[in-house]
Design a protein around this motif. Structure first.
Motif, PDB file in Angstrom:
ATOM      1  N   ALA A 120       0.902  -1.135  -0.024  1.00  0.00           N
ATOM      2  CA  ALA A 120      -0.087  -0.071   0.007  1.00  0.00           C
ATOM      3  C   ALA A 120       0.833   1.130   0.050  1.00  0.00           C
ATOM      4  CB  ALA A 120      -0.813  -0.081   1.178  1.00  0.00           C
ATOM      5  N   LEU A 121       2.059   1.254   0.806  1.00  0.00           N
ATOM      6  CA  LEU A 121       2.806   2.584   0.760  1.00  0.00           C
ATOM      7  C   LEU A 121       3.421   2.633  -0.769  1.00  0.00           C
ATOM      8  CD1 LEU A 121       4.221   4.799   2.369  1.00  0.00           C
ATOM      9  CD2 LEU A 121       5.836   2.927   3.128  1.00  0.00           C
ATOM     10  N   ARG A 122       4.004   1.585  -1.119  1.00  0.00           N
ATOM     11  CA  ARG A 122       4.622   1.514  -2.506  1.00  0.00           C
ATOM     12  C   ARG A 122       3.472   2.329  -3.535  1.00  0.00           C
ATOM     13  NH1 ARG A 122       6.211  -3.556  -1.221  1.00  0.00           N
ATOM     14  NH2 ARG A 122       8.298  -3.724  -0.518  1.00  0.00           N
ATOM     15  N   ASN A 123       2.441   1.627  -3.601  1.00  0.00           N
ATOM     16  CA  ASN A 123       1.402   2.363  -4.392  1.00  0.00           C
ATOM     17  C   ASN A 123       1.092   3.695  -4.239  1.00  0.00           C
ATOM     18  OD1 ASN A 123       1.363  -0.235  -5.769  1.00  0.00           O
ATOM     19  ND2 ASN A 123      -0.566  -1.096  -4.756  1.00  0.00           N
ATOM     20  N   ALA A 124       0.963   4.068  -2.849  1.00  0.00           N
ATOM     21  CA  ALA A 124       0.813   5.581  -2.507  1.00  0.00           C
ATOM     22  C   ALA A 124       1.833   6.457  -3.179  1.00  0.00           C
ATOM     23  CB  ALA A 124       0.326   5.661  -1.142  1.00  0.00           C
ATOM     24  N   LEU A 125       3.059   6.054  -2.688  1.00  0.00           N
ATOM     25  CA  LEU A 125       4.335   6.711  -3.251  1.00  0.00           C
ATOM     26  C   LEU A 125       4.180   6.916  -4.643  1.00  0.00           C
ATOM     27  CD1 LEU A 125       6.849   5.522  -0.798  1.00  0.00           C
ATOM     28  CD2 LEU A 125       5.961   7.835  -0.638  1.00  0.00           C
ATOM     29  N   GLU A 126       3.821   5.880  -5.690  1.00  0.00           N
ATOM     30  CA  GLU A 126       3.743   5.810  -7.085  1.00  0.00           C
ATOM     31  C   GLU A 126       2.626   6.888  -7.384  1.00  0.00           C
ATOM     32  OE1 GLU A 126       2.663   2.904 -10.457  1.00  0.00           O
ATOM     33  OE2 GLU A 126       3.723   2.042  -8.538  1.00  0.00           O
ATOM     34  N   LYS A 127       1.619   6.833  -6.664  1.00  0.00           N
ATOM     35  CA  LYS A 127       0.532   7.932  -7.148  1.00  0.00           C
ATOM     36  C   LYS A 127       0.967   9.283  -6.851  1.00  0.00           C
ATOM     37  CE  LYS A 127      -3.256   4.740  -6.479  1.00  0.00           C
ATOM     38  NZ  LYS A 127      -4.552   4.311  -5.814  1.00  0.00           N
ATOM     39  N   ALA A 128       1.771   9.455  -5.815  1.00  0.00           N
ATOM     40  CA  ALA A 128       2.255  10.784  -5.440  1.00  0.00           C
ATOM     41  C   ALA A 128       3.345  11.366  -6.464  1.00  0.00           C
ATOM     42  CB  ALA A 128       2.777  10.873  -4.024  1.00  0.00           C
ATOM     43  N   GLU A 129       4.149  10.472  -6.754  1.00  0.00           N
ATOM     44  CA  GLU A 129       4.989  10.398  -7.630  1.00  0.00           C
ATOM     45  C   GLU A 129       4.606  11.131  -8.988  1.00  0.00           C
ATOM     46  OE1 GLU A 129       9.635   8.701  -9.175  1.00  0.00           O
ATOM     47  OE2 GLU A 129       8.010   7.671  -7.983  1.00  0.00           O
ATOM     48  N   LYS A 130       3.722  10.308  -9.538  1.00  0.00           N
ATOM     49  CA  LYS A 130       3.113  10.610 -11.100  1.00  0.00           C
ATOM     50  C   LYS A 130       2.458  11.787 -10.846  1.00  0.00           C
ATOM     51  CE  LYS A 130       1.798   6.051 -12.559  1.00  0.00           C
ATOM     52  NZ  LYS A 130       0.847   5.091 -12.816  1.00  0.00           N
ATOM     53  N   GLN A 131       1.553  12.327  -9.586  1.00  0.00           N
ATOM     54  CA  GLN A 131       1.199  13.759  -9.620  1.00  0.00           C
ATOM     55  C   GLN A 131       2.191  14.709  -9.770  1.00  0.00           C
ATOM     56  OE1 GLN A 131      -1.619  14.192  -6.399  1.00  0.00           O
ATOM     57  NE2 GLN A 131      -2.411  12.354  -6.986  1.00  0.00           N
ATOM     58  N   ALA A 132       3.575  14.386  -8.986  1.00  0.00           N
ATOM     59  CA  ALA A 132       4.540  15.637  -9.046  1.00  0.00           C
ATOM     60  C   ALA A 132       5.310  15.744 -10.199  1.00  0.00           C
ATOM     61  CB  ALA A 132       5.547  14.977  -7.886  1.00  0.00           C
ATOM     62  N   LEU A 133       5.316  14.791 -10.863  1.00  0.00           N
ATOM     63  CA  LEU A 133       5.977  14.749 -12.225  1.00  0.00           C
ATOM     64  C   LEU A 133       4.750  15.483 -13.361  1.00  0.00           C
ATOM     65  CD1 LEU A 133       7.360  11.017 -12.806  1.00  0.00           C
ATOM     66  CD2 LEU A 133       8.717  13.170 -12.724  1.00  0.00           C
ATOM     67  N   ARG A 134       3.611  15.309 -13.187  1.00  0.00           N
ATOM     68  CA  ARG A 134       2.854  16.011 -13.946  1.00  0.00           C
ATOM     69  C   ARG A 134       2.628  17.505 -13.570  1.00  0.00           C
ATOM     70  NH1 ARG A 134      -2.497  14.142 -12.381  1.00  0.00           N
ATOM     71  NH2 ARG A 134      -1.676  11.929 -12.629  1.00  0.00           N
ATOM     72  N   LEU A 135       2.880  17.823 -12.216  1.00  0.00           N
ATOM     73  CA  LEU A 135       2.912  19.245 -11.946  1.00  0.00           C
ATOM     74  C   LEU A 135       4.227  19.921 -12.318  1.00  0.00           C
ATOM     75  CD1 LEU A 135       2.064  21.587  -9.835  1.00  0.00           C
ATOM     76  CD2 LEU A 135       3.299  20.484  -8.219  1.00  0.00           C
ATOM     77  N   LYS A 136       5.494  19.254 -12.330  1.00  0.00           N
ATOM     78  CA  LYS A 136       6.656  19.709 -12.766  1.00  0.00           C
ATOM     79  C   LYS A 136       6.690  19.835 -14.186  1.00  0.00           C
ATOM     80  CE  LYS A 136      11.130  20.096 -12.302  1.00  0.00           C
ATOM     81  NZ  LYS A 136      11.616  21.121 -11.337  1.00  0.00           N
ATOM     82  N   LYS A 137       6.040  18.870 -15.032  1.00  0.00           N
ATOM     83  CA  LYS A 137       5.715  19.040 -16.519  1.00  0.00           C
ATOM     84  C   LYS A 137       4.893  20.077 -17.022  1.00  0.00           C
ATOM     85  CE  LYS A 137       4.607  16.352 -20.550  1.00  0.00           C
ATOM     86  NZ  LYS A 137       3.898  15.017 -20.963  1.00  0.00           N
ATOM     87  N   ARG A 138       3.832  20.673 -16.087  1.00  0.00           N
ATOM     88  CA  ARG A 138       3.015  21.510 -16.343  1.00  0.00           C
ATOM     89  C   ARG A 138       3.714  22.918 -16.059  1.00  0.00           C
ATOM     90  NH1 ARG A 138      -1.247  21.277 -12.682  1.00  0.00           N
ATOM     91  NH2 ARG A 138      -1.700  19.232 -13.680  1.00  0.00           N
TER      92      ARG A 138
END
Length: 192
Positions: free
Chosen positions: A73-91
């Motif tokens: 569950a921790l790995r999955n939650a961190l993966e979701k947060a990392e995807k959001q962070a990358l999307r924010l950085k790209k924008r």
């Protein structure tokens, strides 16, 4: 990155803390050191729920995951947060990379003032080069006829395929283009 851990109805072990720190360090590389994180572990019956909340100066990133194992569950939650962070950085990068010429061409006139016509903008060589670079080509096999056909057949085919532009060859081998205007009229363009 400042990190807080909260365990609801369970203890947060050392292995979970190190796993969370590794994942948050990857996210820290994307967002920078100005972010702070809060990791919440909770348990309902047999399900482990992990919520990772990262606060940046401009936005809050939340990743929630549910699993039968707390590590998964921790790995999955961190993966979701990392995807959001990358999307924010790209924008953020895309907003900063717009050239001044492009933004100047897109500016509209204020109310009560006259807008500059597009023909005046296109006379500048720099703007013409910018416009040529912006073309986006989308290959479409549906807009091109595979066999020679008459004009009437091409019009029917273009209407059937619901295309605004349709390219075909007539029986003599000349390339012709059908274009449907916004009013619904079909124009024939001959390429010589």
């Amino acid at each position: 990155m400042q990190t807080e851990f909260t365990g609801r109805q369970q203890k947060v072990g050392k292995s979970l803390r190190t796993l969370a720190d590794e994942g948050l360090s990857r996210i820290e590389k994307v967002l920078g050191r100005t972010a702070s994180a809060h990791v919440t572990f909770s348990m309902e019956r047999y399900r482990h729920i992990v919520e990772v909340t990262i606060r940046t100066r401009l936005q809050i990133i939340v990743g929630v995951a549910v699993s039968s194992d707390a590590g998964t569950a921790l790995r999955n939650a961190l993966e979701k947060a990392e995807k959001q962070a990358l999307r924010l950085k790209k924008r953020k990068i895309q907003l900063h990379r717009q050239s001044k010429d492009k933004t100047a061409a897109k500016v509209q006139a204020a109310p009560g003032k006259r807008a500059v016509s597009s023909s005046k903008l296109a006379t500048s060589p720099a703007l013409v080069e910018e416009i040529a670079v912006e073309l986006h080509v989308v290959p479409s096999k549906e807009s091109v006829a595979r066999r020679p056909m008459s004009i009437h057949e091409a019009v029917k085919e273009a209407e059937y395929r619901d295309r605004e532009v349709f390219v075909f060859k007539d029986h003599s081998g000349d390339i012709k283009v059908l274009h449907r205007t916004r009013e619904g009229m079909v124009q024939l363009i001959e390429v010589s």
